[in-house]
Every structure is written in C-alpha cells, then in structure tokens.
Design an enzyme around this catalytic site. Structure first.
Site, short mmCIF file in Angstrom:
data_model
loop_
_atom_site.label_atom_id
_atom_site.label_comp_id
_atom_site.label_asym_id
_atom_site.label_seq_id
_atom_site.Cartn_x
_atom_site.Cartn_y
_atom_site.Cartn_z
N THR A 47 0.85 -21.73 20.05
CA THR A 47 -0.39 -21.39 20.76
C THR A 47 -1.29 -20.50 19.91
O THR A 47 -0.81 -19.61 19.21
CB THR A 47 -0.08 -20.61 22.06
OG1 THR A 47 0.49 -19.36 21.69
CG2 THR A 47 0.85 -21.36 22.95
N GLN A 48 -2.60 -20.71 20.02
CA GLN A 48 -3.54 -19.78 19.38
C GLN A 48 -3.56 -18.42 20.08
O GLN A 48 -3.67 -17.40 19.42
CB GLN A 48 -4.95 -20.39 19.36
CG GLN A 48 -5.06 -21.54 18.39
CD GLN A 48 -6.47 -22.08 18.26
OE1 GLN A 48 -7.44 -21.47 18.71
NE2 GLN A 48 -6.59 -23.23 17.63
N THR B 259 3.90 -10.19 14.36
CA THR B 259 2.70 -10.69 13.70
C THR B 259 1.80 -9.48 13.43
O THR B 259 1.83 -8.51 14.19
CB THR B 259 2.02 -11.76 14.57
OG1 THR B 259 0.95 -12.36 13.84
CG2 THR B 259 1.48 -11.21 15.89
N THR C 114 0.82 -1.22 0.00
CA THR C 114 0.00 0.00 0.00
C THR C 114 0.85 1.27 0.00
O THR C 114 0.49 2.28 -0.61
CB THR C 114 -0.89 -0.02 1.27
OG1 THR C 114 -1.77 -1.13 1.18
CG2 THR C 114 -1.69 1.25 1.42
N ASP D 79 1.41 -6.60 -4.28
CA ASP D 79 0.61 -6.63 -3.06
C ASP D 79 1.16 -7.84 -2.31
O ASP D 79 1.31 -8.92 -2.88
CB ASP D 79 -0.87 -6.85 -3.43
CG ASP D 79 -1.77 -6.74 -2.22
OD1 ASP D 79 -1.54 -7.46 -1.24
OD2 ASP D 79 -2.72 -5.93 -2.25
N1 ASP Z 1 -2.53 -5.62 0.76
C1 ASP Z 1 -1.43 -4.74 1.08
C2 ASP Z 1 -0.15 -5.56 1.06
O1 ASP Z 1 0.09 -6.30 1.95
C3 ASP Z 1 -1.65 -4.13 2.41
C4 ASP Z 1 -0.59 -3.18 2.88
O2 ASP Z 1 0.45 -2.97 2.29
O3 ASP Z 1 -0.82 -2.59 3.95
O4 ASP Z 1 0.59 -5.46 0.11
#
Ligand code: ASP
Length: 361
Positions: A277-278, A166, A16, A61
């Site tokens: 772990t979840q 994460t 993005t 992306d």
């Molecule tokens: N869908 C985009 C990506 O991971 C989301 C982002 O960059 O924030 O390339």
C-alpha cells in the site's frame, strides 16, 4: 541463560552519526566516532556493556549502500558470532530500514540481538541525537542479550522490529516509524520491552547462515494517476524477476486494460508482482475492491502490510535463495520473519469493516 558480562560488537558502517565538519562539508572520518566514544563520560558508565568497534572501510553514506554492503555487515556478524553477545550496527539513516529488512532475511537462524542505529546529527554536534541513540542501543543490548533475538532498529527512544520500519522524517529526531507493528520497546525512565512483541529466540545456532542478496533483479514501482502501460514496459522486461507495486489504498490500481495486460504478460513470463500500500498504515488486500481483484486476476499477489523495504528485501532473498516464481509468490504472502501480518491476524474490528466493504464489491 543469563549473560553475566555481555560483550557487544559495534559494526560501524557510516552515516551522519560519525561525520566531521570539514571544508568539503560533513564527511565520515575514520576513527572519529571511536575517539569521541572513548572520551565522552556517559560511554564510560558502569552499566554500558563492554564493546569493541569494527569500522568498515570505507565508511559510507547509506545512500551509497547496495546489497554487497549488507553482505559485508552480515559477514562481520557471522564471523564474530561466538565471541560477542549482541551486535550494534551503526548506519546512516537514509537506507537503514532497507538494511534492517535485508539482514532479517539474510541472517538465519538468529538467536542473538542485532540492533541498528544512527543519528540525524553527528555525535560532535551540541544538540545531537547520536549520544542517546548509541547509549540506548548499547544499554538495551547489554541488558537483554539473551532475550532480544532478531534484527531491531533503535531510534529516538523506540525499539522497533527491523523489518517493520521505514524512514518517515528527514528533519525530526523521530526519523523512523513502524506503521503496522507496535514499537517493541520504549526508553523512558526505564528501558521497557514488550516481550509479547519479540519473537521467541530462534533455535540456538553456532552462527547464523547467510543468504547473500543482490543477484536477483528486483525493483519497485509507485503507481500514479495518469500512468500508462508503457511506463511499466521497461521495468517489467527481462531479466527482471520481481517487482513491488506500491498500489493505491488497500491494494488498488486502475482497471485499464492495457495496464492489466502488461501485468498479465509479465506474470506469464514468470515475473513476480507484489502489491503493497502507498498509505503508511494498513494492508494490501486484493479481495476488497474490483480494482484490487483485477490486479489479482493479472497475477499480482498481496504483500499485505509489508513495508516496501521489507517486500523488496524479501524478493531479493527468495530469488537469491533459489525459489521458483511460484514458490516466491507463495512465500511473499507468508510471514517468514515477522515482516507481515497474515490476513487472519488483523484485529477483529478491522476484519468486520473489511467484510462490510466486501458486500459493496
Ligand atoms: N545521508 C546520511 C546517511 O544515510 C544520513 C544519515 O545518516 O542520517 O548515511
């Protein structure tokens, strides 16, 4: 040795951060990020280190990224290793934690910093987080090229160890967390790094070796109430070599015989099963409850407090490196790149609580 005029290579993979609004929606446009960085005054400030941009073709992306894209990033870093003092990987946020985890295993030894960043909004948006994320990352790289060895992720004024991260929020600018390891740096008025949390620089290398990932057949599976052994049958059938099992609580699963038998048969075929772990925080300790011990008896090994992203990348790495299933099981429980906290290192209070619980087994 202090670096007097650090040079940074920006490896721009997509996301993005550099997208442009078009009739078809937001899309990555070649050269657009560079143009804006050349024009925006903060990027011209004296304390921003000299940088060059290597743009990947095509810009992606990150939801479309696969292990071969991790390899392309690793190769660019390796190829330019002696020319630059640090590397900024500009990347989509969706799979950034996977790429950070993968690079931490693929590139070794690493005595220079690799920082990944991206943004929730494109750089050309009024309320963008892209400018802050890019500038903080560049300034950190420029300030500490000789001390910040290893793979990190910088986002929303926090610097994290890459293979501990994460993505936790799809909307907020605080998109990332490092649930089981403190942030190694904070960008407030100062750029503060807690050096006790940064591993000592690995032995200087002319350039790191690369282990390409993606040959091995590995996957993840999230346990859920009501699952049946047949849900796992396909996933565990050949040619699969390793599976990360996202277990309940501290590494628990149903004690149902058909389910355990499926795991046992997979283990006997040489499939490596790793429990994580979840819950976001905590560790998978298969010794704590009968439900965890049943997993251990079926051959499942504990991935302790590794994220799913790190555990998956590590399975790829170990199999692609040529380890036997037995060695992979052993290494999955061993700290290789700061990706897990060995059970002996859990804080004493938590250790006491676990021992108390163990009495109820
Ligand atoms: N869908 C985009 C990506 O991971 C989301 C982002 O960059 O924030 O390339």
């Amino acid at each position: 040795m202090a670096v007097s005029d650090p040079r940074i290579l920006v490896a721009y993979a997509g996301g993005t951060i550099g997208m442009k609004e078009t009739a078809e929606g937001h899309v990555p446009v070649s050269g657009y990020l560079q143009k804006q960085m050349q024009e925006l005054p903060p990027f011209q400030a004296d304390d921003v280190p000299t940088y060059d941009i290597h743009e990947f073709d095509p810009l992606l992306d990150s939801s479309n990224m696969a292990p071969e894209d991790w390899l392309r990033i690793a190769e660019v870093i390796q190829e330019h290793y002696s020319t630059y003092d640090g590397f900024l990987v500009v990347h989509g946020t969706d799979t950034m934690a996977f790429t950070a985890s993968a690079l931490s295993f693929m590139l070794h030894p690493l005595d220079k910093p690799v920082v990944l960043t991206g943004a929730q909004l494109p750089l050309d948006e009024t309320r963008t987080d892209a400018q802050g994320n890019l500038l903080t990352s560049l300034l950190l790289l420029g300030q500490y090229p000789d001390r910040l060895a290893g793979v990190h992720l910088c986002f929303d004024d926090r610097l994290y160890r890459g293979n501990r991260t994460t993505k936790v929020n799809a909307d907020s600018f605080s998109a990332f967390a490092s649930p089981n390891y403190p942030a190694v740096g904070t960008a407030g008025i100062n750029l503060d790094v807690d050096w006790s949390l940064v591993p000592a620089s690995e032995s200087p290398a002319r350039s790191p070796n690369i282990t390409p990932l993606g040959e091995a057949t590995v996957s993840t599976f999230r346990l859920f109430p009501g699952m049946e052994a047949r849900h796992l049958d396909n996933l565990l059938s050949p040619p699969v070599q390793g599976v990360v099992l996202e277990c309940f609580g501290s590494g628990n699963a149903p004690e149902e015989e058909a389910f355990l038998d499926t795991l046992r048969r997979a283990t006997d075929r040489g499939v490596v099963l790793v429990a994580v772990t979840q819950p976001l925080r905590g560790t998978a300790d298969l010794n704590l409850y009968a439900t965890g011990q049943a997993l251990a008896e079926a051959g499942v090994v504990s991935g302790y407090d590794m994220t799913t992203e790190a555990a998956l990348a590590k399975l790829y790495y170990l199999f692609d490196h040529g380890y036997t299933a037995e060695a992979v099981r052993d290494q999955m429980q061993t700290n290789l790149r700061g990706e897990l906290t060995p059970p002996d290192d859990v804080p004493p209070a938590l250790g006491r609580a676990r021992r108390r619980l163990a009495r109820f087994r």
